[in-house]
Design a protein around this motif. Sequence first.
Motif, PDB file in Angstrom:
ATOM      1  N   TYR A 114     -17.761 -83.376   2.475  1.00  0.00           N
ATOM      2  CA  TYR A 114     -18.381 -82.348   3.312  1.00  0.00           C
ATOM      3  C   TYR A 114     -18.483 -81.038   2.544  1.00  0.00           C
ATOM      4  CZ  TYR A 114     -18.765 -78.751   6.936  1.00  0.00           C
ATOM      5  OH  TYR A 114     -19.157 -77.664   7.690  1.00  0.00           O
ATOM      6  N   ASP A 115     -19.674 -80.462   2.551  1.00  0.00           N
ATOM      7  CA  ASP A 115     -19.939 -79.220   1.836  1.00  0.00           C
ATOM      8  C   ASP A 115     -20.813 -78.342   2.721  1.00  0.00           C
ATOM      9  OD1 ASP A 115     -20.710 -77.162   0.166  1.00  0.00           O
ATOM     10  OD2 ASP A 115     -21.223 -78.443  -1.535  1.00  0.00           O
ATOM     11  N   ALA A 116     -20.201 -77.394   3.409  1.00  0.00           N
ATOM     12  CA  ALA A 116     -20.945 -76.543   4.338  1.00  0.00           C
ATOM     13  C   ALA A 116     -22.062 -75.791   3.626  1.00  0.00           C
ATOM     14  CB  ALA A 116     -19.994 -75.565   5.023  1.00  0.00           C
ATOM     15  N   LYS A 117     -21.801 -75.339   2.412  1.00  0.00           N
ATOM     16  CA  LYS A 117     -22.827 -74.623   1.654  1.00  0.00           C
ATOM     17  C   LYS A 117     -24.039 -75.514   1.419  1.00  0.00           C
ATOM     18  CE  LYS A 117     -23.446 -71.919  -2.610  1.00  0.00           C
ATOM     19  NZ  LYS A 117     -23.768 -70.666  -1.902  1.00  0.00           N
ATOM     20  N   ARG A 118     -23.791 -76.764   1.095  1.00  0.00           N
ATOM     21  CA  ARG A 118     -24.881 -77.716   0.868  1.00  0.00           C
ATOM     22  C   ARG A 118     -25.666 -77.955   2.149  1.00  0.00           C
ATOM     23  NH1 ARG A 118     -29.071 -79.801  -1.538  1.00  0.00           N
ATOM     24  NH2 ARG A 118     -29.229 -82.074  -1.454  1.00  0.00           N
ATOM     25  N   TRP A 119     -24.981 -78.100   3.260  1.00  0.00           N
ATOM     26  CA  TRP A 119     -25.668 -78.308   4.540  1.00  0.00           C
ATOM     27  C   TRP A 119     -26.601 -77.140   4.853  1.00  0.00           C
ATOM     28  CZ3 TRP A 119     -22.431 -80.653   9.115  1.00  0.00           C
ATOM     29  CH2 TRP A 119     -22.008 -81.935   8.768  1.00  0.00           C
ATOM     30  N   VAL A 120     -26.091 -75.934   4.697  1.00  0.00           N
ATOM     31  CA  VAL A 120     -26.897 -74.750   5.014  1.00  0.00           C
ATOM     32  C   VAL A 120     -28.080 -74.653   4.054  1.00  0.00           C
ATOM     33  CG1 VAL A 120     -26.881 -72.231   5.123  1.00  0.00           C
ATOM     34  CG2 VAL A 120     -24.980 -73.535   6.091  1.00  0.00           C
ATOM     35  N   GLN A 121     -27.863 -74.995   2.785  1.00  0.00           N
ATOM     36  CA  GLN A 121     -28.957 -74.941   1.823  1.00  0.00           C
ATOM     37  C   GLN A 121     -30.036 -75.967   2.156  1.00  0.00           C
ATOM     38  OE1 GLN A 121     -28.885 -72.396  -0.499  1.00  0.00           O
ATOM     39  NE2 GLN A 121     -31.053 -72.930  -0.487  1.00  0.00           N
ATOM     40  N   ILE A 122     -29.644 -77.137   2.635  1.00  0.00           N
ATOM     41  CA  ILE A 122     -30.613 -78.155   3.055  1.00  0.00           C
ATOM     42  C   ILE A 122     -31.484 -77.601   4.182  1.00  0.00           C
ATOM     43  CG2 ILE A 122     -30.825 -80.370   4.278  1.00  0.00           C
ATOM     44  CD1 ILE A 122     -28.378 -81.311   2.638  1.00  0.00           C
ATOM     45  N   ALA A 123     -30.850 -76.933   5.146  1.00  0.00           N
ATOM     46  CA  ALA A 123     -31.593 -76.352   6.261  1.00  0.00           C
ATOM     47  C   ALA A 123     -32.552 -75.270   5.764  1.00  0.00           C
ATOM     48  CB  ALA A 123     -30.633 -75.781   7.299  1.00  0.00           C
ATOM     49  N   LYS A 124     -32.083 -74.402   4.875  1.00  0.00           N
ATOM     50  CA  LYS A 124     -32.937 -73.328   4.356  1.00  0.00           C
ATOM     51  C   LYS A 124     -34.107 -73.893   3.556  1.00  0.00           C
ATOM     52  CE  LYS A 124     -31.525 -69.328   3.128  1.00  0.00           C
ATOM     53  NZ  LYS A 124     -30.909 -68.144   2.488  1.00  0.00           N
ATOM     54  N   ASN A 125     -33.849 -74.890   2.722  1.00  0.00           N
ATOM     55  CA  ASN A 125     -34.922 -75.504   1.934  1.00  0.00           C
ATOM     56  C   ASN A 125     -35.954 -76.181   2.826  1.00  0.00           C
ATOM     57  OD1 ASN A 125     -33.658 -74.685  -0.410  1.00  0.00           O
ATOM     58  ND2 ASN A 125     -32.757 -76.673  -0.873  1.00  0.00           N
ATOM     59  N   ALA A 126     -35.522 -76.608   4.003  1.00  0.00           N
ATOM     60  CA  ALA A 126     -36.441 -77.254   4.947  1.00  0.00           C
ATOM     61  C   ALA A 126     -37.261 -76.240   5.732  1.00  0.00           C
ATOM     62  CB  ALA A 126     -35.651 -78.137   5.912  1.00  0.00           C
ATOM     63  N   GLY A 127     -36.937 -74.953   5.591  1.00  0.00           N
ATOM     64  CA  GLY A 127     -37.648 -73.929   6.352  1.00  0.00           C
ATOM     65  C   GLY A 127     -37.075 -73.712   7.731  1.00  0.00           C
ATOM     66  N   MET A 128     -35.862 -74.212   7.967  1.00  0.00           N
ATOM     67  CA  MET A 128     -35.229 -74.087   9.273  1.00  0.00           C
ATOM     68  C   MET A 128     -34.499 -72.760   9.395  1.00  0.00           C
ATOM     69  SD  MET A 128     -33.917 -78.002   9.329  1.00  0.00           S
ATOM     70  CE  MET A 128     -34.850 -79.307  10.151  1.00  0.00           C
ATOM     71  N   LYS A 129     -34.449 -72.241  10.607  1.00  0.00           N
ATOM     72  CA  LYS A 129     -33.875 -70.918  10.844  1.00  0.00           C
ATOM     73  C   LYS A 129     -32.532 -70.966  11.567  1.00  0.00           C
ATOM     74  CE  LYS A 129     -37.600 -69.130   9.077  1.00  0.00           C
ATOM     75  NZ  LYS A 129     -37.574 -68.570   7.710  1.00  0.00           N
ATOM     76  N   TYR A 130     -32.177 -72.115  12.103  1.00  0.00           N
ATOM     77  CA  TYR A 130     -30.886 -72.224  12.794  1.00  0.00           C
ATOM     78  C   TYR A 130     -30.387 -73.656  12.726  1.00  0.00           C
ATOM     79  CZ  TYR A 130     -33.714 -73.793  16.892  1.00  0.00           C
ATOM     80  OH  TYR A 130     -34.577 -74.441  17.742  1.00  0.00           O
TER      81      TYR A 130
END
Length: 445
Positions: free
Chosen positions: A82-98
């Motif tokens: 589990y890598d919270a930073k990686r999860w958030v980066q996946i969301a940002k790269n997808a164009g997601m805001k939340y």
Amino acid sequence: MKRLLLTSFIYLALLRISSGQAYQPSPENLAARQWFQDARYGLFIHWGVYSILGDGEWVMNTQNIPVSAYEKLPKFFNPTAYDAKRWVQIAKNAGMKYITLTSKHHDGFAMWHSNVSPYNIVDATPYKKDVLKQLADECEKEGIKLFLYHSHLDWHHPDYFPQGKTGRQTGRPESGDFEKYLQYMDAQLTELLSGKYGKIAGIWFDGWWDQALDEHEKQARKTHVNWHLRRTYDLIHRLQPAALIGNNHHVTPFEGEDFQMFERDLPGQNTFGYNTSSVSQLPLETCETLNGSWGFDLRDQRYKSPEQIVRYLVGAAGRNANLLLNVGPMPNGEIQPEFVDRLEAVGNWLKTHGETIYGTRGGIIPPQEWGVSTKKGDTRHFLHVLKKPTTNYLFVPNFTPKVSSITAFDGKKPLKFKQQAEGLFVYLDGVAMNDWDTIIEVQTK
């Protein structure tokens, strides 16, 4: 002990609050609603100890696993990848805001360090870390807002009684004090919203429907228990006034709710049989999963293509709704590469076309056979052509604002048009039609 005393104080104080008063959203809440509508795209994450069995988040119910057996699962839950930073980066790269994370699903297991119950990821697993705290901290760093999915129903708690229509083979006692269960639920919500996890953007409830034992009662918005929704909603709004409350109850919204959600259907549709046809004036959100399962399912290969995701996102925006797209991480904490690749492809599309989605509202015309429209302000309108017309023109009925110019969004080629009383004719000569979404921008005076 101090936290439990504070929880009890808040709970008793709320018991004295009259829910007879009409709900008045705070200025912070109204601002959050506007942000939510502007965001348009979020990442849903279903993750818990159920992922170990690789059979979805309902495995306790579908396999009729008794509580005594299910309680052994946390001993095997050690998500070292589990890598919270990686999860958030996946969301940002997808164009997601939340991001909306399952804090507690129907199995009753808490994915944060709860002082109310030891049945949580820190006290009951060898991992011994608070995954929610890690994610909350990383979301704050990266400017991603965090919502929490929280189950109303609970297949594990002995006071969740009457048992409802699900989880009836889990070996729970045929008795219980529902009021005690509600106090337990509100105490855990108090933990989540009292500051340790920062600003929580909203609570995404699910499970009210478990006590609506027939369709008639569901449509009448009645259950066999009193959920005291306003009491819980008042607690949330008191702890964090900006937090938005939504409830996946599949009926028209109750007072105190701040957005309306639709499960696996666009607003106004009901192909899955979950949703009401009533669409409120609240901010809207539709949730869908990237394959066929919400929680990790080892056998589920029904991955949606980037094209399907884009078209669903566009269809939601054209109906003035957000898309909350779900992934179910593996038990080791990784998000499958099949999910990541598809999310990144959609993110690349949004880099070029995002201005036709972010910050928009549903267009001034309803969805058409050819597609939908979105608008930004009063003068920019985007026609999203999802089905190629059989003619060399696009007809937009009842489009009354005076048009000043029309261009193809890709390439900015000026297009000929004719505006008449019955609507707008946009001529498509020289327009390269895109299988995902052909966008035409209409500028009005």
